[in-house]
Design an enzyme around this catalytic site. Structure first.
Site, PDB file in Angstrom:
ATOM      1  CD  GLU A  65      19.483  33.290  33.947  1.00 41.40           C
ATOM      2  OE1 GLU A  65      19.233  34.453  33.396  1.00 41.40           O
ATOM      3  OE2 GLU A  65      20.046  33.317  35.032  1.00 41.40           O
ATOM      4  CG  ASP A  66      21.550  33.397  29.555  1.00 41.47           C
ATOM      5  OD1 ASP A  66      20.391  33.269  29.786  1.00 41.47           O
ATOM      6  OD2 ASP A  66      22.204  34.184  29.951  1.00 41.47           O
TER       7      ASP A  66
END
Length: 179
Positions: A65-66
């Protein structure tokens, strides 16, 4: 050194490399890696979880996600179970924030037991962090809204781990939030 210890250290190292330039949104700009390590610690120390793949999933839960990590990369390095756990708890950042939050509530009851454990510990870590200090730019109202939303997600995770659920229930009760 046991093979489990070696596996966890390799996983921590991978996560640390991926998150190396990231900081939390708290006023101290805490190194981001503290978060996934904290989530794994909650699972093991407070939740009694010893399953290595679940702990790896916790350590890696924000990498796709990051960071520039892909599900395929996780599968190649850590195997299909770990990559599936991470994929299950990963938001699609191409969607608007309100849609991502809605989907977390909708999908929570349908996640695997392993992913539900990671979600519970992640929410517990984040809520404790919000009680410790308000992120830069957040109002008290936004913090309360996060608690309300988190309670909706946790409601869909009921029956996963009573120890973690009790700790979450206490945090919600302190804020007057129903689960």
């Amino acid at each position: 050194m046991s093979s489990d210890a070696v596996i966890l250290l390799e996983t921590i190292n991978f996560a640390a490399e991926k998150h190396r330039n990231q900081r939390r949104k708290d006023p101290e700009a805490t190194p981001y890696i503290n978060h996934p390590i904290g989530v794994a610690r909650i699972l093991s120390y407070e939740g009694g979880i010893t399953n290595i793949e679940v702990l790896q999933g916790a350590l890696l839960h924000d990498t796709v996600e990051d960071t520039d990590t892909t599900v395929e990369e996780l599968e190649a390095v850590f195997g299909s179970t770990v990559s599936r756990i991470v994929q299950e708890v990963t938001d699609d950042k191409t969607l608007p924030k309100h849609e991502r939050k809605r989907l977390q509530v909708e999908h929570a009851p349908h996640c695997s037991h392993q992913a539900k454990l990671v979600k519970l510990a992640d929410k517990l870590y984040n809520l404790r962090d919000l009680n410790r200090c308000t992120p830069t730019g957040w109002s008290a109202e936004r913090v309360q809204e996060y608690f309300i939303w988190a309670a909706q997600v946790v409601k869909g995770l009921r029956g996963t781990n009573s120890a973690l659920e009790e700790k979450l229930q206490l945090l919600f009760s302190e804020r007057g939030v129903e689960m």
